[in-house]
Each structure stands twice: as structure tokens, then as C-alpha cells.
Design a protein around this motif. Structure first.
Motif, PDB file in Angstrom:
ATOM      1  N   ARG A  16     -65.159  34.721   6.038  1.00 45.76           N
ATOM      2  CA  ARG A  16     -65.378  34.085   7.188  1.00 45.76           C
ATOM      3  C   ARG A  16     -65.725  32.725   7.257  1.00 45.76           C
ATOM      4  NH1 ARG A  16     -68.994  38.011  10.557  1.00 45.76           N
ATOM      5  NH2 ARG A  16     -68.862  36.427  11.926  1.00 45.76           N
ATOM      6  N   TYR A  17     -65.156  31.715   7.600  1.00 46.09           N
ATOM      7  CA  TYR A  17     -65.334  30.209   7.631  1.00 46.09           C
ATOM      8  C   TYR A  17     -66.357  29.880   8.568  1.00 46.09           C
ATOM      9  CZ  TYR A  17     -65.169  25.070   7.193  1.00 46.09           C
ATOM     10  OH  TYR A  17     -65.373  23.965   7.302  1.00 46.09           O
ATOM     11  N   LEU A  18     -67.470  29.325   8.424  1.00 44.09           N
ATOM     12  CA  LEU A  18     -68.309  28.749   9.412  1.00 44.09           C
ATOM     13  C   LEU A  18     -68.789  27.344   8.884  1.00 44.09           C
ATOM     14  CD1 LEU A  18     -70.934  31.734   9.835  1.00 44.09           C
ATOM     15  CD2 LEU A  18     -69.007  31.361  11.203  1.00 44.09           C
ATOM     16  N   ARG A  19     -68.975  26.584  10.082  1.00 44.10           N
ATOM     17  CA  ARG A  19     -69.261  24.988  10.197  1.00 44.10           C
ATOM     18  C   ARG A  19     -70.766  24.790  10.654  1.00 44.10           C
ATOM     19  NH1 ARG A  19     -65.773  20.124   9.461  1.00 44.10           N
ATOM     20  NH2 ARG A  19     -64.116  21.744   9.574  1.00 44.10           N
ATOM     21  N   GLU A  20     -71.644  24.356   9.903  1.00 44.47           N
ATOM     22  CA  GLU A  20     -72.727  23.754  10.514  1.00 44.47           C
ATOM     23  C   GLU A  20     -72.871  22.186   9.908  1.00 44.47           C
ATOM     24  OE1 GLU A  20     -75.723  22.438  11.955  1.00 44.47           O
ATOM     25  OE2 GLU A  20     -75.655  24.572  12.104  1.00 44.47           O
ATOM     26  N   PRO A  21     -72.517  21.274  11.193  1.00 47.21           N
ATOM     27  CA  PRO A  21     -72.271  19.788  11.168  1.00 47.21           C
ATOM     28  C   PRO A  21     -73.769  19.066  10.695  1.00 47.21           C
ATOM     29  CG  PRO A  21     -72.631  20.612  13.522  1.00 47.21           C
ATOM     30  CD  PRO A  21     -72.448  21.921  12.763  1.00 47.21           C
ATOM     31  N   VAL A  22     -74.823  19.768  10.979  1.00 48.56           N
ATOM     32  CA  VAL A  22     -76.190  18.930  10.520  1.00 48.56           C
ATOM     33  C   VAL A  22     -76.502  19.297   9.075  1.00 48.56           C
ATOM     34  CG1 VAL A  22     -78.402  18.418  11.257  1.00 48.56           C
ATOM     35  CG2 VAL A  22     -76.740  18.832  13.031  1.00 48.56           C
ATOM     36  N   PRO A  23     -76.669  18.377   8.349  1.00 49.56           N
ATOM     37  CA  PRO A  23     -76.932  18.553   6.924  1.00 49.56           C
ATOM     38  C   PRO A  23     -78.341  18.912   6.897  1.00 49.56           C
ATOM     39  CG  PRO A  23     -77.278  16.231   7.274  1.00 49.56           C
ATOM     40  CD  PRO A  23     -76.514  16.742   8.555  1.00 49.56           C
ATOM     41  N   GLY A  24     -78.451  20.275   5.724  1.00 50.05           N
ATOM     42  CA  GLY A  24     -79.742  20.943   5.751  1.00 50.05           C
ATOM     43  C   GLY A  24     -79.459  22.332   5.423  1.00 50.05           C
ATOM     44  N   LEU A  25     -79.955  22.816   4.071  1.00 50.15           N
ATOM     45  CA  LEU A  25     -79.562  24.401   3.685  1.00 50.15           C
ATOM     46  C   LEU A  25     -80.077  25.269   4.760  1.00 50.15           C
ATOM     47  CD1 LEU A  25     -78.456  26.146   1.714  1.00 50.15           C
ATOM     48  CD2 LEU A  25     -80.416  25.784   0.182  1.00 50.15           C
ATOM     49  N   ALA A  26     -81.519  25.071   5.236  1.00 51.16           N
ATOM     50  CA  ALA A  26     -82.167  25.882   6.118  1.00 51.16           C
ATOM     51  C   ALA A  26     -81.219  25.987   7.367  1.00 51.16           C
ATOM     52  CB  ALA A  26     -83.354  25.663   6.663  1.00 51.16           C
ATOM     53  N   ARG A  27     -80.583  25.027   7.729  1.00 51.07           N
ATOM     54  CA  ARG A  27     -79.883  24.959   9.035  1.00 51.07           C
ATOM     55  C   ARG A  27     -78.529  25.678   8.726  1.00 51.07           C
ATOM     56  NH1 ARG A  27     -79.638  21.916  13.612  1.00 51.07           N
ATOM     57  NH2 ARG A  27     -81.602  20.419  13.965  1.00 51.07           N
ATOM     58  N   ALA A  28     -77.833  25.627   7.368  1.00 49.35           N
ATOM     59  CA  ALA A  28     -76.812  26.304   6.988  1.00 49.35           C
ATOM     60  C   ALA A  28     -77.017  27.980   6.856  1.00 49.35           C
ATOM     61  CB  ALA A  28     -76.095  25.818   5.895  1.00 49.35           C
ATOM     62  N   ARG A  29     -78.057  27.984   6.411  1.00 49.57           N
ATOM     63  CA  ARG A  29     -78.577  29.569   6.389  1.00 49.57           C
ATOM     64  C   ARG A  29     -78.573  30.092   7.653  1.00 49.57           C
ATOM     65  NH1 ARG A  29     -79.458  30.588   0.823  1.00 49.57           N
ATOM     66  NH2 ARG A  29     -80.951  29.131  -0.258  1.00 49.57           N
ATOM     67  N   ASN A  30     -79.234  29.515   8.380  1.00 47.91           N
ATOM     68  CA  ASN A  30     -79.542  30.093   9.920  1.00 47.91           C
ATOM     69  C   ASN A  30     -78.243  30.366  10.801  1.00 47.91           C
ATOM     70  OD1 ASN A  30     -82.240  30.190   9.907  1.00 47.91           O
ATOM     71  ND2 ASN A  30     -82.532  28.045  10.456  1.00 47.91           N
ATOM     72  N   ARG A  31     -77.210  29.229  10.273  1.00 53.81           N
ATOM     73  CA  ARG A  31     -75.922  29.534  11.002  1.00 53.81           C
ATOM     74  C   ARG A  31     -75.202  30.690  10.345  1.00 53.81           C
ATOM     75  NH1 ARG A  31     -72.231  30.602  13.584  1.00 53.81           N
ATOM     76  NH2 ARG A  31     -70.425  29.359  14.108  1.00 53.81           N
ATOM     77  N   GLY A  32     -75.250  30.985   9.131  1.00 50.86           N
ATOM     78  CA  GLY A  32     -74.796  32.498   8.937  1.00 50.86           C
ATOM     79  C   GLY A  32     -75.696  33.362   9.367  1.00 50.86           C
ATOM     80  N   LEU A  33     -76.967  33.408   9.475  1.00 50.65           N
ATOM     81  CA  LEU A  33     -77.586  34.336   9.770  1.00 50.65           C
ATOM     82  C   LEU A  33     -77.231  34.839  11.362  1.00 50.65           C
ATOM     83  CD1 LEU A  33     -80.104  36.258   9.504  1.00 50.65           C
ATOM     84  CD2 LEU A  33     -81.383  34.455  10.133  1.00 50.65           C
ATOM     85  N   SER A  34     -76.962  33.767  12.119  1.00 52.31           N
ATOM     86  CA  SER A  34     -76.647  33.918  13.611  1.00 52.31           C
ATOM     87  C   SER A  34     -75.231  34.613  13.748  1.00 52.31           C
ATOM     88  CB  SER A  34     -76.517  32.576  14.352  1.00 52.31           C
ATOM     89  OG  SER A  34     -75.467  31.950  13.833  1.00 52.31           O
ATOM     90  N   ALA A  35     -74.327  34.452  12.620  1.00 47.26           N
ATOM     91  CA  ALA A  35     -73.087  35.244  12.745  1.00 47.26           C
ATOM     92  C   ALA A  35     -73.096  36.442  11.987  1.00 47.26           C
ATOM     93  CB  ALA A  35     -72.213  34.425  12.255  1.00 47.26           C
ATOM     94  N   ALA A  36     -74.232  36.874  11.152  1.00 48.76           N
ATOM     95  CA  ALA A  36     -73.929  37.961  10.380  1.00 48.76           C
ATOM     96  C   ALA A  36     -73.981  39.273  11.053  1.00 48.76           C
ATOM     97  CB  ALA A  36     -75.042  37.979   9.420  1.00 48.76           C
ATOM     98  N   ARG A  37     -73.232  40.331  10.711  1.00 49.02           N
ATOM     99  CA  ARG A  37     -73.362  41.643  11.441  1.00 49.02           C
ATOM    100  C   ARG A  37     -73.918  42.825  10.791  1.00 49.02           C
ATOM    101  NH1 ARG A  37     -67.323  39.842  12.626  1.00 49.02           N
ATOM    102  NH2 ARG A  37     -66.875  40.934  10.828  1.00 49.02           N
TER     103      ARG A  37
END
Length: 430
Positions: free
Chosen positions: A161-182
Motif C-alpha cells: 500500500r502506497y501512502l504519501r506524507e507531504p511534510v518532511p520528517g520521519l516521525a510524521r511519516a511513521r504517524n501517517r503509516g500508523l494511522s492507516a495500519a489495520r
């Protein structure tokens, strides 16, 4: 025994209970290296330790190297002999039972930014997992083009599954994945890491074995030792935390003078997993920390600390193996180590700003922490597997000074990053 890792050397693995080998990391193909070899030795899949031999030198019995004859098993025998001399090669502990029909779903999240070649290798390794209930999420952080998205379509859009986090930052990217995790559990690794086929199974098994465990970290082994910088990284700090399982909690803190603030001892963000409900309830990862922000790191350390102070158990399980490709040049390594220091200083600042009650505890541990940091900056001492021979090494002491310099910069960097994060949030709301 501490194996001193030198470069160049080919990294392989060998299972004492599996015929053949040595093998490339992940048992992807048998290899017959020449020259220096570093092997991760296992027994029935369980990592025992690292050994080093020179494939071209005569063995202890005077036998020639592998190129002196057609015997393809000679190097294996050399590695087995080295393992029996230096490692505990006794019977392996019983393997955990297979997950069965009701295997809890594990969400594996890989965050990436502009490294499609490394990412392709990482995802190919993940897709070889032996765990039956896994979903894979790739978070593209502040992408400048569609290379990562095209890679996902080519590798297997039905499994990735491809997700995009437009704002740079690894924590933000991890949170984007965490919000979509099932998944019931959520695991994180990096785009420059190669997960072992049994990685997800080992993580899930640790959670299922003990309901008190809310975070699991695992063994990180170098995937290559092609350059001196990669070997220096292992000798200076490395990501590996040894070959013995450990548990940490506030109930069993022991006498560690730096507990729970020396969170780097617990593991690394390249190999970590959480109970999904727990990490969400704790607020995920602090977006003012992590690579891609002024703090340059610390988001994983802060998550470990949050788990512990909330009363949960953090477990280290060396069976959960990830192979990591370290920085290849000394310039990259020096920047990375200074970034580690900045991330550490930012993490400590974030910890006490979010939980002021920790300040008194941190101050009590400050003298021991200061002595530890100064020793690393003057005369680093051996600190674990693969890190022998540090005393008197001016190159390693230089890395210690760079890390200390970053540490002192960390609090200011966190304040700057907090301001940036507030601005990003304001823009999102507008």
C-alpha cells in the motif's frame, strides 16, 4: 568473544543445523566468498553470534583456503570451527509454536524519501516473509517525484500500500503509516534495511508470549562491510544489542544508572514493533523529532521511553533479525553520528518538556550520563558485539566528540523543530 569487524569483508550467514552454505543475508542464495568473511552464525534459526575468518588463509589444521581445491564445503567447515571455538553452540531453545490459522495481523511500515533503489531491495526482502498475516505500507515522505510510487506499482500493488506524507520528517511519516495500519501489531523498518524472512514471525511471537510486552526490538546486523566507514560504525556504536533476550520495565529497572533515559540501549527504529493500540494511545511519534527535522532523530527513543513510563514492558528479541546497510563514506558517517547526538539531546528535551515529572529523575542521572558522554569523546571503550579495539583510537574519539557536539545542540534543535511543527499544523488548519 567480541568479534572485531574490519573492512572489506563479505557478510554471510550460516545455520549449523541447515546443510550447505554459507548464504547471503536472508538465506537468499549460497555464496563462496574469497578473502575476509564475517558470518552471522545460527542454530535452528536462532542467532548465536558473529565470527570472522579469512577464506584465503590456511585453517588451524593447515588446510588451504577454498580456492585450493574443489571442496565447496571447506569454508563452511572453517566457519563451524570458528563458531565452536568462540560461541555457545549448544542446543537451540525450543522455537515458538507457529501462529496457526488465527495469526494476528501485523502491519509493516517502511518510510522512505528519495531512495528507490535501496527501497526496492528492502521491499523485496519483506515480501519473502514467512509470516502468513502481514500487510505492507510504504510511506513516501515529501517526495520530489513519482519514482517510489512507480516502484510500488512494479513490485506488487496487490501486497504493498502506497501512502504519501507531504511534510518532511520521519516521525510524521511513521504517524501517517500508523494511522492507516489495520494490524494488531505494527512493525517499523527502514528503506536501507533487509528484513530476515522470519523477522515478522519473531516480533509477533514475542507479543503473543507475554501480554505485558507492548514494544519489541530486534537484532540489527550489518548487511555489508565493503568500506572502512561501515566497519568503523560497527566499532563505534552499531545497531546490534547482542544475542541474548532482555526485558525492561519500571518494575525491573535494576541498577542501570541511566535507566530509562539511555533508550538507545533498548533498540533502534530500524527494527521495532508495538501493540498498535498502545502506541496510538501514547500519541504515536512526536512530529518535532526524527530525521528530516532540525532534531535529526530521537523519535524512536522517545517512543521507547513513553512505553516504559506508561508501565509497559519493552522486550529485545535477537531472533527478530534485520540486516542494515550502513553509510559508505566517512563524511556520511560523521554527519550521521553528529545527528545521533542531536537526536539524543532533542529526545531528552522532549521527554522532560512533555513529562515535567521526569526532570528530577533525569537530573539524578546526569552525572553518570555526563561521564559516559565524555568517555566516548576521549577514549571510547568496547561496547558490545563487533566493537572491540576502541581504546586509544583517535578516529573513534573524533566521532565521540561529534556526537557530544550534536548532543549539546539537541535542546535548541528541538525548540526550533517545535516551532516548525506548530507552523505546519497552523497551515493544515487554515
Amino acid at each position: 568473544m567480541t568479534t572485531v569487524l574490519r573492512a572489506p569483508a563479505q557478510v554471510v550467514e550460516l545455520d549449523l543445523d541447515r546443510p550447505g552454505g554459507p548464504w547471503r543475508p536472508g538465506f537468499t542464495a549460497p555464496v563462496r566468498p574469497q578473502g575476509p568473511v564475517v558470518a552471522l552464525v545460527r542454530r535452528a534459526g536462532r542467532p548465536l553470534g558473529l565470527v570472522a575468518v579469512d577464506a584465503d588463509r590456511p585453517g588451524p589444521d593447515g588446510s588451504a583456503g577454498p580456492d585450493a581445491g574443489p571442496d565447496a564445503g571447506r569454508l563452511r567447515r572453517r566457519l563451524v570451527e570458528a563458531a565452536e571455538r568462540h560461541l555457545d553452540t549448544g542446543p537451540a531453545a525450543p522455537a515458538p509454536p507457529p501462529p496457526g490459522a488465527r495469526a494476528p495481523l501485523v502491519s509493516v511500515i517502511v518510510c522512505t524519501r528519495g531512495r528507490p533503489t535501496l527501497l526496492g531491495d528492502s521491499l523485496s526482502a519483506l515480501l519473502r516473509t514467512d509470516y502468513p498475516a502481514t500487510e505492507f505500507l510504504v510511506v513516501d515522505n515529501a517526495p520530489e517525484d513519482d519514482a517510489t510510487e512507480r516502484l510500488i506499482r512494479a513490485l506488487g500493488p496487490d501486497r504493498l500500500r502506497y501512502l504519501r506524507e507531504p511534510v518532511p520528517g520521519l516521525a510524521r511519516a511513521r504517524n501517517r503509516g500508523l494511522s492507516a495500519a489495520r494490524g494488531e501489531y505494527v512493525a517499523f523498518t527502514d528503506d536501507d534495511a533487509l528484513a530476515d524472512p522470519g523477522w515478522v514471525s519473531a516480533l509477533a511471537g514475542a507479543f503473543r508470549a507475554d501480554p505485558r510486552v507492548s514494544c519489541v526490538t530486534g537484532l540489527v546486523v550489518p548487511a555489508e562491510l565493503d568500506t572502512e566507514a561501515q566497519a568503523v560504525f560497527e566499532r563505534y556504536c552499531g545497531f546490534g544489542k547482542g544475542f541474548a533476550s532482555r526485558d525492561w520495565s519500571t518494575r525491573t529497572a535494576g541498577r542501570d544508572p541511566l535507566f530509562p533515559f539511555a533508550a538507545g540501549r533498548f533498540g533502534t527504529g530500524a527494527n521495532m514493533a508495538f501493540r498498535t493500540t498502545v502506541i496510538r494511545d501514547l500519541g504515536g511519534f512526536d512530529p518535532a523529532t526524527g530525521a528530516g527535522t532540525p532534531t535529526r532523530g530521537g523519535e524512536d527513543l522517545l517512543a521507547f521511553l513513553r512505553v516504559l513510563v506508561a508501565g509497559h514492558t519493552l522486550a529485545y528479541r535477537p531472533d527478530a533479525v534485520v540486516w542494515h546497510r550502513h553509510r559508505r563514506t566517512m563524511a556520511e558517517l560523521e554527519a550521521q553520528i553528529q545527528g545521533f547526538g542531536t537526536g539524543l539531546g532533542a529526545y531528552l528535551t522532549a521527554a522532560v518538556s512533555q513529562r515535567p515529572g521526569l526532570l528530577a529523575e533525569l537530573l539524578r542521572r546526569l552525572p553518570a550520563g555526563t561521564r559516559y558522554a565524555l568517555r566516548r569523546a576521549v577514549a571510547p571503550a568496547p561496547a558490545g558485539p563487533g566493537r572491540g579495539g576502541r581504546d586509544g583510537d583517535p578516529g573513534l574519539a573524533r566521532l565521540g566528540r561529534l556526537e557530544l557536539r550534536g548532543l549539546l545542540r539537541g535542546p535548541f534543535s528541538y525548540l526550533v523543530s517545535r516551532r516548525q511543527d506548530r507552523r505546519f499544523r497552523a497551515e493544515d488548519w487554515s
